[in-house]
Scaffold this motif. Sequence first.
Motif, PDB file in Angstrom:
ATOM      1  N   VAL A  47     -11.778 -90.351  58.701  1.00  0.00           N
ATOM      2  CA  VAL A  47     -11.139 -88.383  58.811  1.00  0.00           C
ATOM      3  C   VAL A  47     -11.302 -87.819  60.235  1.00  0.00           C
ATOM      4  O   VAL A  47     -11.912 -88.026  60.865  1.00  0.00           O
ATOM      5  N   GLY A  48      -9.941 -87.458  60.940  1.00  0.00           N
ATOM      6  CA  GLY A  48      -9.679 -87.320  62.261  1.00  0.00           C
ATOM      7  C   GLY A  48      -9.517 -88.471  63.129  1.00  0.00           C
ATOM      8  O   GLY A  48      -8.344 -87.595  64.124  1.00  0.00           O
ATOM      9  N   GLY A  49      -8.772 -89.654  62.618  1.00  0.00           N
ATOM     10  CA  GLY A  49      -8.091 -90.598  63.875  1.00  0.00           C
ATOM     11  C   GLY A  49      -9.544 -91.417  64.100  1.00  0.00           C
ATOM     12  O   GLY A  49     -10.271 -90.925  63.861  1.00  0.00           O
ATOM     13  N   CYS A  50      -8.889 -91.467  65.627  1.00  0.00           N
ATOM     14  CA  CYS A  50      -9.226 -92.605  65.981  1.00  0.00           C
ATOM     15  C   CYS A  50      -9.501 -91.454  67.875  1.00  0.00           C
ATOM     16  O   CYS A  50      -8.897 -90.876  68.586  1.00  0.00           O
ATOM     17  N   PRO A  51     -11.182 -91.853  68.126  1.00  0.00           N
ATOM     18  CA  PRO A  51     -11.115 -91.428  69.008  1.00  0.00           C
ATOM     19  C   PRO A  51     -10.749 -92.149  70.225  1.00  0.00           C
ATOM     20  O   PRO A  51     -11.050 -93.525  70.402  1.00  0.00           O
ATOM     21  N   LYS A  52     -10.996 -91.162  71.694  1.00  0.00           N
ATOM     22  CA  LYS A  52     -11.007 -92.249  73.019  1.00  0.00           C
ATOM     23  C   LYS A  52     -12.358 -91.821  73.346  1.00  0.00           C
ATOM     24  O   LYS A  52     -12.650 -91.215  73.276  1.00  0.00           O
ATOM     25  N   GLY A  53     -12.393 -93.009  74.156  1.00  0.00           N
ATOM     26  CA  GLY A  53     -13.822 -92.968  75.180  1.00  0.00           C
ATOM     27  C   GLY A  53     -14.539 -94.515  74.306  1.00  0.00           C
ATOM     28  O   GLY A  53     -14.726 -94.666  73.694  1.00  0.00           O
ATOM     29  N   GLN A  54     -15.334 -95.061  75.514  1.00  0.00           N
ATOM     30  CA  GLN A  54     -15.591 -96.281  74.915  1.00  0.00           C
ATOM     31  C   GLN A  54     -17.168 -95.696  74.348  1.00  0.00           C
ATOM     32  O   GLN A  54     -17.937 -96.515  73.342  1.00  0.00           O
ATOM     33  N   GLU A  55     -17.609 -94.670  74.713  1.00  0.00           N
ATOM     34  CA  GLU A  55     -19.339 -93.885  73.569  1.00  0.00           C
ATOM     35  C   GLU A  55     -18.570 -94.029  72.136  1.00  0.00           C
ATOM     36  O   GLU A  55     -19.091 -93.685  71.353  1.00  0.00           O
ATOM     37  N   PHE A  56     -17.479 -94.284  72.000  1.00  0.00           N
ATOM     38  CA  PHE A  56     -17.882 -93.803  70.318  1.00  0.00           C
ATOM     39  C   PHE A  56     -16.622 -95.608  69.148  1.00  0.00           C
ATOM     40  O   PHE A  56     -17.536 -95.780  68.861  1.00  0.00           O
ATOM     41  N   PHE A  57     -17.169 -96.191  70.206  1.00  0.00           N
ATOM     42  CA  PHE A  57     -16.866 -97.708  69.922  1.00  0.00           C
ATOM     43  C   PHE A  57     -17.921 -98.337  70.049  1.00  0.00           C
ATOM     44  O   PHE A  57     -18.994 -99.067  71.074  1.00  0.00           O
ATOM     45  N   GLY A  58     -18.260 -98.938  69.144  1.00  0.00           N
ATOM     46  CA  GLY A  58     -19.579 -99.727  68.729  1.00  0.00           C
ATOM     47  C   GLY A  58     -19.605-101.194  68.633  1.00  0.00           C
ATOM     48  O   GLY A  58     -19.938-101.995  69.285  1.00  0.00           O
ATOM     49  N   ASN A  59     -18.502-101.607  68.509  1.00  0.00           N
ATOM     50  CA  ASN A  59     -17.933-103.296  68.676  1.00  0.00           C
ATOM     51  C   ASN A  59     -17.342-104.065  69.797  1.00  0.00           C
ATOM     52  O   ASN A  59     -15.988-103.229  69.559  1.00  0.00           O
ATOM     53  N   TRP A  60     -17.464-104.874  70.564  1.00  0.00           N
ATOM     54  CA  TRP A  60     -17.310-105.091  72.148  1.00  0.00           C
ATOM     55  C   TRP A  60     -16.575-106.906  71.953  1.00  0.00           C
ATOM     56  O   TRP A  60     -17.237-107.058  71.426  1.00  0.00           O
ATOM     57  N   GLY A  61     -15.387-107.291  72.736  1.00  0.00           N
ATOM     58  CA  GLY A  61     -15.459-108.342  73.026  1.00  0.00           C
ATOM     59  C   GLY A  61     -16.188-109.071  74.443  1.00  0.00           C
ATOM     60  O   GLY A  61     -16.774-107.597  74.788  1.00  0.00           O
ATOM     61  N   GLN A  62     -16.026-110.033  74.884  1.00  0.00           N
ATOM     62  CA  GLN A  62     -16.649-110.553  75.693  1.00  0.00           C
ATOM     63  C   GLN A  62     -16.095-109.991  77.382  1.00  0.00           C
ATOM     64  O   GLN A  62     -16.404-110.632  77.975  1.00  0.00           O
ATOM     65  N   GLY A  63     -14.198-109.873  76.809  1.00  0.00           N
ATOM     66  CA  GLY A  63     -13.642-109.233  78.246  1.00  0.00           C
ATOM     67  C   GLY A  63     -12.835-110.598  78.076  1.00  0.00           C
ATOM     68  O   GLY A  63     -13.107-111.981  78.520  1.00  0.00           O
TER      69      GLY A  63
END
Length: 125
Positions: free
Chosen positions: A102-118
Amino acid sequence: QVHLVESGGGSVQPGGSLRISCSVTGYSNIRFCGAWFRQAPGKGREDVAVIDNKGNSWVVQSLRDRFTISQNNAKNTLYLQMNSLRPEDTAMYYCAAREEQVGGCPKGQEFFGNWGQGTQVTVSS
Protein backbone atom coordinates in the motif's frame (compact mmCIF):
# COMPACT_ATOMS: atom_id res chain seq x y z
CA GLN A 1 12.49 -17.56 -3.97
CA VAL A 2 12.75 -14.43 -6.06
CA HIS A 3 15.24 -14.51 -8.91
CA LEU A 4 16.17 -11.76 -11.37
CA VAL A 5 18.23 -12.14 -14.51
CA GLU A 6 19.22 -9.22 -16.73
CA SER A 7 20.02 -9.52 -20.41
CA GLY A 8 20.55 -7.41 -23.49
CA GLY A 9 23.56 -5.37 -22.47
CA GLY A 10 26.45 -4.76 -24.82
CA SER A 11 28.44 -2.15 -26.67
CA VAL A 12 26.83 0.63 -28.64
CA GLN A 13 28.05 3.78 -30.34
CA PRO A 14 27.11 7.21 -29.02
CA GLY A 15 23.67 8.17 -30.22
CA GLY A 16 22.57 4.58 -30.46
CA SER A 17 19.80 2.72 -28.66
CA LEU A 18 19.63 -0.38 -26.55
CA ARG A 19 16.91 -2.25 -24.71
CA ILE A 20 17.83 -4.33 -21.73
CA SER A 21 15.54 -6.85 -20.09
CA CYS A 22 15.08 -8.40 -16.69
CA SER A 23 13.29 -11.67 -16.12
CA VAL A 24 11.66 -11.81 -12.69
CA THR A 25 10.56 -15.09 -11.15
CA GLY A 26 9.24 -16.00 -7.73
CA TYR A 27 6.40 -13.51 -7.37
CA SER A 28 3.59 -15.86 -8.28
CA ASN A 29 0.29 -13.95 -8.04
CA ILE A 30 2.00 -11.21 -6.04
CA ARG A 31 2.27 -7.70 -7.33
CA PHE A 32 5.77 -6.35 -7.34
CA CYS A 33 7.66 -3.15 -7.97
CA GLY A 34 10.41 -3.26 -10.53
CA ALA A 35 13.36 -0.93 -10.81
CA TRP A 36 16.56 -0.24 -12.67
CA PHE A 37 19.74 1.12 -11.17
CA ARG A 38 23.19 1.64 -12.61
CA GLN A 39 26.73 1.90 -11.42
CA ALA A 40 29.42 3.54 -13.50
CA PRO A 41 33.10 2.73 -12.96
CA GLY A 42 34.38 4.42 -9.83
CA LYS A 43 30.97 5.74 -8.85
CA GLY A 44 28.15 4.73 -6.54
CA ARG A 45 25.02 2.98 -7.69
CA GLU A 46 22.30 5.40 -8.75
CA ASP A 47 18.59 5.31 -9.37
CA VAL A 48 17.37 5.05 -12.95
CA ALA A 49 13.68 4.10 -13.01
CA VAL A 50 10.84 2.42 -11.12
CA ILE A 51 7.57 0.86 -12.26
CA ASP A 52 4.58 -0.57 -10.41
CA ASN A 53 2.33 -3.44 -11.33
CA LYS A 54 -0.15 -1.13 -13.08
CA GLY A 55 2.54 0.38 -15.26
CA ASN A 56 2.90 3.67 -13.43
CA SER A 57 6.50 4.63 -13.89
CA TRP A 58 9.11 7.10 -12.80
CA VAL A 59 12.45 7.88 -14.43
CA VAL A 60 15.10 10.05 -12.83
CA GLN A 61 14.78 13.51 -14.26
CA SER A 62 18.21 13.62 -15.86
CA LEU A 63 17.35 10.56 -18.00
CA ARG A 64 13.65 11.12 -18.55
CA ASP A 65 13.94 12.31 -22.13
CA ARG A 66 16.02 9.31 -23.21
CA PHE A 67 15.15 6.31 -21.02
CA THR A 68 11.84 4.48 -20.65
CA ILE A 69 10.94 1.70 -18.23
CA SER A 70 8.22 -0.77 -19.12
CA GLN A 71 7.07 -4.26 -18.25
CA ASN A 72 5.32 -7.29 -19.61
CA ASN A 73 3.25 -8.61 -16.73
CA ALA A 74 2.37 -11.81 -18.53
CA LYS A 75 6.05 -12.64 -18.91
CA ASN A 76 7.16 -11.06 -15.62
CA THR A 77 9.76 -9.10 -17.53
CA LEU A 78 11.04 -5.58 -17.02
CA TYR A 79 12.55 -3.51 -19.79
CA LEU A 80 14.68 -0.40 -19.99
CA GLN A 81 14.70 1.30 -23.37
CA MET A 82 17.69 3.60 -23.71
CA ASN A 83 17.92 6.04 -26.60
CA SER A 84 20.49 8.64 -27.64
CA LEU A 85 23.08 6.90 -25.55
CA ARG A 86 26.13 8.81 -24.37
CA PRO A 87 29.53 7.66 -23.12
CA GLU A 88 28.50 8.72 -19.62
CA ASP A 89 25.72 6.11 -19.73
CA THR A 90 28.39 3.44 -19.60
CA ALA A 91 27.67 1.41 -16.49
CA MET A 92 26.59 -1.88 -15.06
CA TYR A 93 22.81 -1.86 -15.08
CA TYR A 94 20.97 -3.75 -12.36
CA CYS A 95 17.32 -4.62 -12.04
CA ALA A 96 15.68 -5.00 -8.66
CA ALA A 97 12.28 -5.94 -7.32
CA ARG A 98 10.23 -5.89 -4.17
CA GLU A 99 6.68 -6.79 -3.24
CA GLU A 100 4.34 -3.91 -3.92
CA GLN A 101 2.61 -2.59 -0.82
CA VAL A 102 0.00 0.00 0.00
CA GLY A 103 1.39 3.37 -0.97
CA GLY A 104 3.00 2.24 -4.17
CA CYS A 105 6.59 1.68 -5.13
CA PRO A 106 9.38 3.52 -3.36
CA LYS A 107 12.34 5.10 -5.06
CA GLY A 108 15.77 4.25 -3.80
CA GLN A 109 17.92 1.16 -3.79
CA GLU A 110 17.62 0.80 -0.01
CA PHE A 111 14.00 -0.27 -0.45
CA PHE A 112 14.73 -3.14 -2.85
CA GLY A 113 15.85 -6.47 -1.50
CA ASN A 114 16.01 -8.62 -4.61
CA TRP A 115 18.65 -7.92 -7.23
CA GLY A 116 19.98 -9.31 -10.46
CA GLN A 117 23.65 -9.75 -11.26
CA GLY A 118 23.72 -6.85 -13.68
CA THR A 119 24.29 -6.37 -17.38
CA GLN A 120 27.08 -4.20 -18.76
CA VAL A 121 26.28 -1.34 -21.13
CA THR A 122 29.21 0.34 -22.82
CA VAL A 123 28.79 3.42 -24.99
CA SER A 124 31.88 4.13 -27.02
CA SER A 125 32.92 5.03 -30.53
